[in-house]
Write an enzyme that holds these catalytic residues in place. Structure first.
Site, mmCIF file in Angstrom:
data_model
loop_
_atom_site.group_PDB
_atom_site.id
_atom_site.type_symbol
_atom_site.label_atom_id
_atom_site.label_comp_id
_atom_site.label_asym_id
_atom_site.label_seq_id
_atom_site.Cartn_x
_atom_site.Cartn_y
_atom_site.Cartn_z
ATOM 1 N N ASP A 25 0.787 -1.293 0.076
ATOM 2 C CA ASP A 25 0.077 0.045 0.009
ATOM 3 C C ASP A 25 0.908 1.166 0.037
ATOM 4 O O ASP A 25 1.669 1.400 0.826
ATOM 5 C CB ASP A 25 -0.763 0.049 1.292
ATOM 6 C CG ASP A 25 -2.184 -0.867 1.079
ATOM 7 O OD1 ASP A 25 -2.402 -1.681 0.320
ATOM 8 O OD2 ASP A 25 -2.962 -0.809 2.028
ATOM 9 N N LYS A 82 -8.267 0.543 -4.984
ATOM 10 C CA LYS A 82 -9.665 0.122 -4.632
ATOM 11 C C LYS A 82 -10.815 1.010 -4.791
ATOM 12 O O LYS A 82 -10.886 1.853 -5.005
ATOM 13 C CB LYS A 82 -9.265 0.102 -2.961
ATOM 14 C CG LYS A 82 -8.239 -0.757 -2.262
ATOM 15 C CD LYS A 82 -8.105 -0.427 -0.818
ATOM 16 C CE LYS A 82 -7.026 -1.208 -0.085
ATOM 17 N NZ LYS A 82 -7.227 -2.641 -0.225
ATOM 18 N N GLY A 154 -5.409 -2.645 8.892
ATOM 19 C CA GLY A 154 -4.861 -1.566 9.573
ATOM 20 C C GLY A 154 -4.697 -1.820 11.170
ATOM 21 O O GLY A 154 -4.775 -1.079 11.991
ATOM 22 N N ARG A 166 -6.232 -20.495 7.117
ATOM 23 C CA ARG A 166 -6.386 -21.868 7.653
ATOM 24 C C ARG A 166 -7.761 -22.235 7.114
ATOM 25 O O ARG A 166 -7.906 -23.265 6.695
ATOM 26 C CB ARG A 166 -6.282 -21.796 9.147
ATOM 27 C CG ARG A 166 -4.807 -21.962 9.422
ATOM 28 C CD ARG A 166 -4.567 -22.196 11.022
ATOM 29 N NE ARG A 166 -3.159 -22.079 11.345
ATOM 30 C CZ ARG A 166 -2.342 -23.251 11.167
ATOM 31 N NH1 ARG A 166 -2.732 -24.211 10.633
ATOM 32 N NH2 ARG A 166 -1.193 -23.301 11.672
ATOM 33 N N GLY A 215 -3.192 -7.276 8.339
ATOM 34 C CA GLY A 215 -2.517 -7.408 9.647
ATOM 35 C C GLY A 215 -0.901 -7.989 9.561
ATOM 36 O O GLY A 215 -0.367 -8.096 10.532
ATOM 37 N N GLY A 236 -0.334 -3.703 4.062
ATOM 38 C CA GLY A 236 -0.912 -2.456 4.051
ATOM 39 C C GLY A 236 -0.245 -1.108 4.837
ATOM 40 O O GLY A 236 0.791 -0.713 4.506
ATOM 41 N N SER A 237 -0.567 -1.214 6.195
ATOM 42 C CA SER A 237 -0.222 -0.024 6.997
ATOM 43 C C SER A 237 1.113 -0.558 7.404
ATOM 44 O O SER A 237 2.154 0.319 7.878
ATOM 45 C CB SER A 237 -1.015 0.183 8.008
ATOM 46 O OG SER A 237 -2.349 0.249 7.696
#
Length: 295
Positions: A25, A82, A154, A166, A215, A236-237
């Site tokens: 990102d 997005k 996030g 999983r 995450g 992402g973050s």
């Protein structure tokens, strides 16, 4: 052989080319250049990373096309962007801009709580999130060329991405072990197209590539998701909310490529500076969980 642009084969083939890679990102051309230099196979162009979207609240929409165009001009690797779930006009605008992929994303505020975009009508390939096999196959049935775990974007907490990869893999193993005369019932039970259930049984995997997302914040997180069966990783973050984005970006790329080499993993995990501040997913209210958006 002349293969028409935008066919299912071409779109899925484009996604296959990203296997084993990291998609990052970015919110500025400068960040996009850092990602490209670090070895990212693609970037996701945003106005805000998921952590800031979560913190800011309100309605999160498609990024300003001007932001996306500047990022596209800055790098030579593919650029994703997005669109809100169900917002086919945002998706058409992104297609018109010439982005390489569209992410119909739960990170943005859904525009439609009942229907996802009919992705088969588009030339550009789509990526979508899923928590389980049924959800993944519904998106593929709508035309998604690439899947990813939803995780909990996030948060800097990989626990939900682990749960989702999983769960998808468990669903695949279950289908593989079913006799053929039980496949239709399983398709009904999980709400998946029958032909795709049959394909999963025959091939032992999803019909499209499946990346980890939601995450991932450290090289170890990336390697964990690869060992659990992911084809690649979205971050992402976790990079640009960390203390040393450039070094962390390179380290996550190396960890994804060398996910089962513990000498490399120990080396790339060292001296990265402070990771992004994380959130315990168990502390989030149900309405704060982005993964629950879509169906």
């Amino acid at each position: 052989m002349n293969i028409e642009k935008g066919t299912e084969t071409v779109k899925k083939g484009m996604a296959q080319m990203q296997k084993g890679g990291v998609i990052m990102d970015v919110t500025t051309p400068e960040q996009a250049k850092i990602a490209e230099k670090a070895g990212a196979v693609a970037v996701m162009a945003l106005e805000k990373v998921p952590a800031d979207i979560r913190a800011g609240g309100g309605v999160a929409r498609m990024a300003d096309p001007e932001v996306i165009k500047k990022i596209m001009d800055a790098v030579s690797i593919p650029v994703m962007a997005k669109a809100r779930i169900g917002h086919f006009v945002e998706a058409r605008i992104l297609e018109n801009l010439g982005v390489d992929y569209i992410d119909e994303s739960e990170v943005l505020t859904p525009a439609d709580e009942y229907y996802h975009i009919d992705k088969n009508k588009f030339t550009v390939p789509f990526v979508c999130g899923a928590r389980n096999l049924g959800e993944a196959l519904r998106r593929v049935g709508e035309g998604a060329s690439m899947m990813r775990t939803k995780g909990e974007a996030g948060t800097g907490n990989v626990v939900e991405a682990v749960r989702h990869i999983r769960t998808v893999m468990d669903g695949i193993r279950k289908v593989q072990n079913l006799p053929d005369d039980e496949l239709m019932t399983e398709a009904k039970n999980i709400g998946a197209p029958y032909d795709l259930i049959k394909q999963v049984k025959e091939e032992g995997r999803l019909p499209v590539v499946n990346f980890a997302a939601g995450g991932v914040a450290t090289p170890a997180d990336a390697a964990l998701m690869m060992q659990l069966g992911a084809d690649g990783v979205f971050v992402g973050s976790g990079i640009f909310k960390s203390g040393d984005p450039e070094k962390r970006a390179k380290s996550i790329v190396e960890a994804t490529l060398n996910y089962d080499n513990y000498d490399v993993l120990a080396d790339v995990s060292s001296g990265l500076g402070e990771a992004m501040v994380g959130i315990n997913v168990s502390d989030l209210e149900e309405q704060e969980r982005m993964q629950n958006r879509g169906w």
